[in-house]
Design an enzyme around this catalytic site. Structure first.
Site, PDB file in Angstrom:
ATOM      1  N   LYS A 116      20.586 -37.175  -9.853  1.00  7.65           N
ATOM      2  CA  LYS A 116      21.609 -37.854 -10.250  1.00  7.65           C
ATOM      3  C   LYS A 116      21.452 -38.898 -11.282  1.00  7.65           C
ATOM      4  O   LYS A 116      21.993 -39.133 -12.235  1.00  7.65           O
ATOM      5  CB  LYS A 116      22.585 -38.361  -9.309  1.00  7.65           C
ATOM      6  N   LYS A 158      24.548 -44.476  -3.960  1.00  9.57           N
ATOM      7  CA  LYS A 158      24.535 -43.073  -3.924  1.00  9.57           C
ATOM      8  C   LYS A 158      23.193 -42.542  -4.136  1.00  9.57           C
ATOM      9  O   LYS A 158      22.442 -43.356  -4.638  1.00  9.57           O
ATOM     10  CB  LYS A 158      25.346 -42.738  -4.997  1.00  9.57           C
ATOM     11  N   GLY A 165      28.654 -34.605  -0.827  1.00 15.38           N
ATOM     12  CA  GLY A 165      29.270 -35.875  -0.130  1.00 15.38           C
ATOM     13  C   GLY A 165      28.155 -36.560   0.603  1.00 15.38           C
ATOM     14  O   GLY A 165      28.587 -37.483   0.998  1.00 15.38           O
ATOM     15  N   LYS A 201      30.047 -48.967  -9.693  1.00 11.47           N
ATOM     16  CA  LYS A 201      31.237 -49.286  -9.420  1.00 11.47           C
ATOM     17  C   LYS A 201      31.871 -48.400  -8.675  1.00 11.47           C
ATOM     18  O   LYS A 201      31.911 -47.223  -8.878  1.00 11.47           O
ATOM     19  CB  LYS A 201      31.577 -49.761 -10.723  1.00 11.47           C
ATOM     20  N   TYR A 202      32.657 -48.943  -7.693  1.00 11.85           N
ATOM     21  CA  TYR A 202      33.477 -47.914  -6.608  1.00 11.85           C
ATOM     22  C   TYR A 202      34.968 -48.027  -7.326  1.00 11.85           C
ATOM     23  O   TYR A 202      35.416 -49.114  -7.391  1.00 11.85           O
ATOM     24  CB  TYR A 202      33.559 -48.495  -5.354  1.00 11.85           C
ATOM     25  N   HIS A 235      35.300 -35.014   0.487  1.00 12.70           N
ATOM     26  CA  HIS A 235      34.867 -34.807  -0.847  1.00 12.70           C
ATOM     27  C   HIS A 235      34.812 -32.960  -1.018  1.00 12.70           C
ATOM     28  O   HIS A 235      34.126 -32.927  -2.036  1.00 12.70           O
ATOM     29  CB  HIS A 235      33.376 -35.139  -0.954  1.00 12.70           C
ATOM     30  N   LYS A 237      36.969 -29.849  -2.369  1.00 13.32           N
ATOM     31  CA  LYS A 237      38.177 -29.675  -2.872  1.00 13.32           C
ATOM     32  C   LYS A 237      39.155 -28.563  -2.167  1.00 13.32           C
ATOM     33  O   LYS A 237      38.504 -27.753  -1.351  1.00 13.32           O
ATOM     34  CB  LYS A 237      37.999 -28.988  -4.496  1.00 13.32           C
ATOM     35  N   GLU A 275      31.418 -33.354 -14.461  1.00 15.44           N
ATOM     36  CA  GLU A 275      32.657 -33.884 -13.249  1.00 15.44           C
ATOM     37  C   GLU A 275      32.911 -35.391 -13.481  1.00 15.44           C
ATOM     38  O   GLU A 275      31.762 -36.178 -14.063  1.00 15.44           O
ATOM     39  CB  GLU A 275      32.328 -34.008 -11.910  1.00 15.44           C
ATOM     40  N   ARG A 291      26.232 -24.449 -12.620  1.00 13.78           N
ATOM     41  CA  ARG A 291      26.747 -23.127 -12.005  1.00 13.78           C
ATOM     42  C   ARG A 291      28.049 -23.052 -12.292  1.00 13.78           C
ATOM     43  O   ARG A 291      28.703 -23.610 -12.806  1.00 13.78           O
ATOM     44  CB  ARG A 291      26.254 -23.095 -10.592  1.00 13.78           C
TER      45      ARG A 291
HETATM   46  P1  ADP Z   1      28.320 -34.801  -4.307  1.00 14.98           P
HETATM   47  O1  ADP Z   1      27.405 -34.468  -5.532  1.00 14.98           O
HETATM   48  O2  ADP Z   1      28.075 -35.526  -2.886  1.00 14.98           O
HETATM   49  O3  ADP Z   1      29.541 -34.044  -4.145  1.00 14.98           O
HETATM   50  P2  ADP Z   1      29.668 -36.728  -6.475  1.00 14.98           P
HETATM   51  O4  ADP Z   1      28.809 -37.742  -7.314  1.00 14.98           O
HETATM   52  O5  ADP Z   1      30.212 -35.527  -7.081  1.00 14.98           O
HETATM   53  O6  ADP Z   1      28.710 -36.475  -5.030  1.00 14.98           O
HETATM   54  O7  ADP Z   1      30.895 -37.475  -5.894  1.00 14.98           O
HETATM   55  C1  ADP Z   1      31.842 -36.760  -4.921  1.00 14.98           C
HETATM   56  C2  ADP Z   1      33.030 -37.623  -4.742  1.00 14.98           C
HETATM   57  O8  ADP Z   1      32.831 -38.906  -4.099  1.00 14.98           O
HETATM   58  C3  ADP Z   1      33.951 -37.679  -5.859  1.00 14.98           C
HETATM   59  O9  ADP Z   1      34.623 -36.470  -6.078  1.00 14.98           O
HETATM   60  C4  ADP Z   1      34.766 -38.882  -5.369  1.00 14.98           C
HETATM   61  O10 ADP Z   1      35.824 -38.505  -4.541  1.00 14.98           O
HETATM   62  C5  ADP Z   1      33.674 -39.670  -4.692  1.00 14.98           C
HETATM   63  N1  ADP Z   1      32.847 -40.699  -5.528  1.00 14.98           N
HETATM   64  C6  ADP Z   1      31.717 -40.550  -6.195  1.00 14.98           C
HETATM   65  N2  ADP Z   1      31.511 -41.665  -6.957  1.00 14.98           N
HETATM   66  C7  ADP Z   1      32.556 -42.683  -6.723  1.00 14.98           C
HETATM   67  C8  ADP Z   1      32.715 -43.891  -7.411  1.00 14.98           C
HETATM   68  N3  ADP Z   1      31.936 -44.397  -8.313  1.00 14.98           N
HETATM   69  N4  ADP Z   1      33.902 -44.385  -7.294  1.00 14.98           N
HETATM   70  C9  ADP Z   1      34.869 -43.737  -6.336  1.00 14.98           C
HETATM   71  N5  ADP Z   1      34.631 -42.635  -5.597  1.00 14.98           N
HETATM   72  C10 ADP Z   1      33.329 -41.942  -5.823  1.00 14.98           C
END
Ligand code: ADP
Length: 447
Positions: A116, A158, A165, A201-202, A235, A237, A275, A291
């Site tokens: 990532k 992360k 998730g 940042k969240y 996390h 869908k 995404e 994919r």
């Molecule tokens: P994974 O690869 O584990 O699915 P992602 O980076 O795609 O991880 O993030 C999955 C979900 O986590 C996102 O759809 C969102 O709901 C939440 N998320 C990830 N990053 C953030 C962020 N910076 N702020 C708020 N929510 C986040």
């Protein structure tokens, strides 16, 4: 064009690929575990071959067994579906080393987006807007503190190797940082064998909006608009729609072009999803999936394309069959994921389906591998069907979804159908006013 394709997957996505093969006059080979001997993908393919015992690691994830299956059956190409080996760069390399074609991007692109930090760095350089955060990995707690203080709380720690998730921890205030930092690291080490983490940042109330891209591997790429997948549980869908209720044509064209240009620039081949989190009118990149996605049918409905057919064409060295100007969205599509789970706990509910009736009629697509008398094995993902509706506008699509859920019968096991029916009574869902936390909050009171 290929004469024969092996599908390294099971369930509805295996059927999806077999269907495309049939329509293209290409032979199909199903692989299956002993637990899936009676599965629909085995029945539907031209040939099938058993690749191991029920456990996924010994069958659908076994690279030697899948390569041997190609050699035995004479398949020239492998479609990985989603999940299992679909984003495994090592697998892609081995497939190529055996003179076979992987239907998907290169191992290098999978590696680039699988990490990532590298993915974010690459996207940033390509002009894609990213979530503000640390530039690269954060080695120590001291670094984490400095970065979080500068950025302001809340922050999310992360794992660079993260997925599904896992390895993601929120720190609402400075007091939470130490624990978030160490748990994200240890979780990631345990799950992925890599404890590198970064900080973002969240975003507090974002939507999850993703852009479908498609490249020819030779510097040409298009986008096929967005999917709004904000309704998530843990996390994961559960309900996806296109177009997003909050994205207009001008915004779609702008962010779509940014994404298409980015993947064109790196000579990306095949289907990909970029995404984003979307908040206050701004897009923030979080990750790219290299994919086909579970939710690809909503895009197929709105754009009138067959993404699997296109993947196969490009893998065979043919040009894409569409240009950006051909891709004009039409109407509204919604997908709901139906899982074999017992509500309200979402407990897996494998077992025998005593009666099954699929909905039909105008604008209804049911992608499912289940049938009357089928026994759902307990070893795999609980997704048993995707119901996709397409209609001229959002309210017509919601009405069509409602009546399709009425028609659906799955007896003998528990499914998540009642959840979707309940969601369709919620004013926020009907008006499209939801964010990534909406479903979790709503589920707290759902019994
Ligand atoms: P994974 O690869 O584990 O699915 P992602 O980076 O795609 O991880 O993030 C999955 C979900 O986590 C996102 O759809 C969102 O709901 C939440 N998320 C990830 N990053 C953030 C962020 N910076 N702020 C708020 N929510 C986040």
């Amino acid at each position: 064009m290929f004469n024969k394709i092996l599908i390294a997957n099971r369930g509805e996505i295996a059927l999806r690929v077999i269907r495309a093969c049939k329509e293209m006059g290409i032979g199909s080979v199903a692989v299956h575990s002993t637990a899936d001997a009676d599965a629909m993908h085995v029945r539907m393919a031209d040939e099938s071959i058993c690749i191991g015992p029920p456990s996924g690691t010994q069958s659908y994830l076994s690279i030697p067994n899948i390569i041997s299956a190609c050699e035995i059956t004479g398949a020239e190409a492998i479609h990985p579906g989603y999940g299992f080996l679909s984003e495994n760069a090592n697998f892609v390399q081995i497939v190529q080393d055996h003179g076979l074609t992987f239907i998907g991007p290169t191992a290098d692109h999978i590696n680039m987006m699988g990490d990532k930090i590298t993915a974010k760095d690459t996207m940033k350089k390509l002009g894609v807007p990213c979530v503000p955060g640390s530039d690269g990995g954060v080695p120590t707690l001291k670094d984490a503190r400095r970065i979080a203080d500068e950025m302001g709380y809340p922050v999310i720690v992360k794992a660079t190797a993260g997925g599904g998730g896992r390895g993601m921890k929120l720190a609402r205030t400075a007091d939470d940082l130490e624990e978030a930092f160490s748990t994200a690291r240890s979780e990631s080490k345990a799950a992925f064998g890599n404890d590198e983490v970064y900080i973002e940042k969240y975003l507090t109330l974002p939507r999850h909006i993703e852009i479908q891209v498609f490249g020819d591997g030779k510097g040409k790429a298009v986008h096929l608009g967005e999917r709004d997948c904000s309704l998530q549980r843990r996390h994961q869908k559960v309900f996806e729609e296109s177009p997003s209720p909050v994205v207009d044509a001008e915004t779609r064209a702008r962010i779509g072009k940014v994404c298409a240009d980015a993947v064109a620039n790196i000579n990306y081949a095949g289907a990909g999803t970029i995404e984003f989190l979307y908040e206050n009118g701004e897009f923030f990149f979080i990750e790219m999936n290299t994919r086909l996605q579970v939710e690809h049918p909503v895009t197929e409905a709105v754009y009138g394309v067959d993404l699997v057919r296109e993947q196969i064409r490009v893998a065979a060295g043919l040009p894409m069959s569409f240009e950006q100007d051909d891709l004009v969205p039409d109407g509204h599509a919604i997908e709901v994921r139906i899982n074999a789970e017992k509500l309200p706990e979402f407990r897996p509910s494998p077992g025998k389906i005593t009666q099954f009736h699929a909905p039909g009629g105008l604008g209804v697509r049911m992608d499912s591998h289940i049938y009357d008398g089928y026994s759902i094995p307990p070893y795999y993902d609980s997704l048993i069907a995707k119901l996709i509706v397409h209609a001229p506008d959002r309210s017509a699509a919601l009405a069509r979804l409602n009546r399709s859920l009425d028609e659906l019968v799955v007896d003998g096991i528990d499914t998540t159908t009642p959840l979707h029916r309940a969601l369709l009574e919620e004013p926020d869902i009907l008006s499209g006013d939801y964010d990534i936390h909406w479903l979790e909050k709503w589920l707290e009171t759902y019994r």
